[in-house]
Design an enzyme around this catalytic site. Structure first.
Site, mmCIF file in Angstrom:
data_model
loop_
_atom_site.group_PDB
_atom_site.id
_atom_site.type_symbol
_atom_site.label_atom_id
_atom_site.label_comp_id
_atom_site.label_asym_id
_atom_site.label_seq_id
_atom_site.Cartn_x
_atom_site.Cartn_y
_atom_site.Cartn_z
ATOM 1 N N HIS A 40 0.855 -1.190 0.000
ATOM 2 C CA HIS A 40 0.000 0.000 0.000
ATOM 3 C C HIS A 40 0.895 1.246 0.000
ATOM 4 O O HIS A 40 2.099 1.155 0.168
ATOM 5 C CB HIS A 40 -0.814 0.086 1.298
ATOM 6 C CG HIS A 40 -1.626 -1.104 1.652
ATOM 7 N ND1 HIS A 40 -2.976 -1.158 1.436
ATOM 8 C CD2 HIS A 40 -1.300 -2.276 2.259
ATOM 9 C CE1 HIS A 40 -3.465 -2.304 1.897
ATOM 10 N NE2 HIS A 40 -2.455 -3.005 2.401
ATOM 11 N N GLU A 122 2.496 -0.746 4.432
ATOM 12 C CA GLU A 122 2.236 0.618 3.943
ATOM 13 C C GLU A 122 3.570 1.311 3.715
ATOM 14 O O GLU A 122 4.442 1.299 4.593
ATOM 15 C CB GLU A 122 1.444 1.428 4.977
ATOM 16 C CG GLU A 122 0.031 0.974 5.185
ATOM 17 C CD GLU A 122 -0.962 1.583 4.210
ATOM 18 O OE1 GLU A 122 -0.539 2.292 3.270
ATOM 19 O OE2 GLU A 122 -2.170 1.341 4.403
ATOM 20 N N HIS A 158 -2.456 -2.937 -3.384
ATOM 21 C CA HIS A 158 -3.847 -2.757 -2.978
ATOM 22 C C HIS A 158 -4.722 -2.522 -4.210
ATOM 23 O O HIS A 158 -5.858 -2.993 -4.287
ATOM 24 C CB HIS A 158 -3.932 -1.577 -2.008
ATOM 25 C CG HIS A 158 -5.115 -1.608 -1.112
ATOM 26 N ND1 HIS A 158 -5.401 -0.578 -0.258
ATOM 27 C CD2 HIS A 158 -6.092 -2.532 -0.900
ATOM 28 C CE1 HIS A 158 -6.505 -0.854 0.419
ATOM 29 N NE2 HIS A 158 -6.946 -2.032 0.040
ATOM 30 N N ASP A 168 -3.360 2.350 -4.882
ATOM 31 C CA ASP A 168 -1.991 2.268 -4.373
ATOM 32 C C ASP A 168 -1.392 0.863 -4.516
ATOM 33 O O ASP A 168 -2.149 -0.101 -4.560
ATOM 34 C CB ASP A 168 -1.954 2.716 -2.903
ATOM 35 C CG ASP A 168 -2.906 1.918 -1.994
ATOM 36 O OD1 ASP A 168 -4.080 1.748 -2.356
ATOM 37 O OD2 ASP A 168 -2.459 1.476 -0.921
#
Length: 192
Positions: A40, A122, A158, A168
């Site tokens: 992500h 992330e 994602h 993303d």
């Protein structure tokens, strides 16, 4: 320096690694093997890098009055397993043995609910801002450690598991470069 997970799925804290437990997780379905790595990106507020807001969001303590855009996040309960900052520092929020709430409504091939069988990372950034050398290096080290523990067969964005809903890590992410850092073969990465 290699990264290692303890028996519960936490990285050993130290230089460039910190642990910040989030309440945004639950148990994986019994007997579910972790086979997917989901990549992500995040910046809070959108497009702004640095600061405490991602940590605060993942730990349910975001000050909604700190920025007008944060009202869009009110009541949201999310967390990825890991957050890799621009300088390559990694922060872990959820043990890898647990189901972090990062993918939402999602599908990989014929399997829905990717949170059940995935790990979420992330990267601090946006869809169009190039990721840093330090981020690729840490993501590679982290992925090697995760592959040593789990039978990861795919690493997708994602955007690939929630098309039309998420974008993303976006076109700025170099999938070939990532694959080269951690040994993922092309067939394990998103199509395209």
């Amino acid at each position: 320096m290699s990264l290692q997970l303890d028996r519960h799925g936490w990285l050993k804290p130290g230089r460039g690694v910190s642990l910040t437990p989030s309440p945004n997780f639950n148990e994986r379905p019994r007997g579910t093997a972790v086979s997917l790595l989901v990549i992500h990106n995040i910046s809070l507020p959108p497009g702004e890098l640095g600061g405490p807001h991602v940590e605060d969001l993942f730990c349910n303590r975001l000050d909604y009055a700190a920025h007008a855009w944060f009202e869009n996040l009110r009541g949201l309960r999310v967390a990825a397993h890991f957050f890799v900052r621009r300088d390559g520092a990694v922060q872990q929020f959820v043990a890898t043995d647990k189901r972090a709430w990062h993918a939402g409504v999602s599908r990989l091939h014929d399997r829905e609910g990717c949170n059940d069988f995935s790990l979420g990372v992330e990267l601090e950034g946006t869809d169009v801002l190039p990721y840093t050398d330090e981020q690729y290096a840490m993501l590679g080290r982290l992925t090697v450690a995760l592959k040593a523990r789990y039978p990861l067969t795919h690493a997708w964005g994602h955007e690939h598991i929630a098309p039309g809903r998420k974008t993303d890590p976006g076109p700025a992410f170099d999938w070939q470069r990532f694959g080269a850092t951690c040994g993922f073969l092309r067939r394990s990465l998103p199509p395209g």
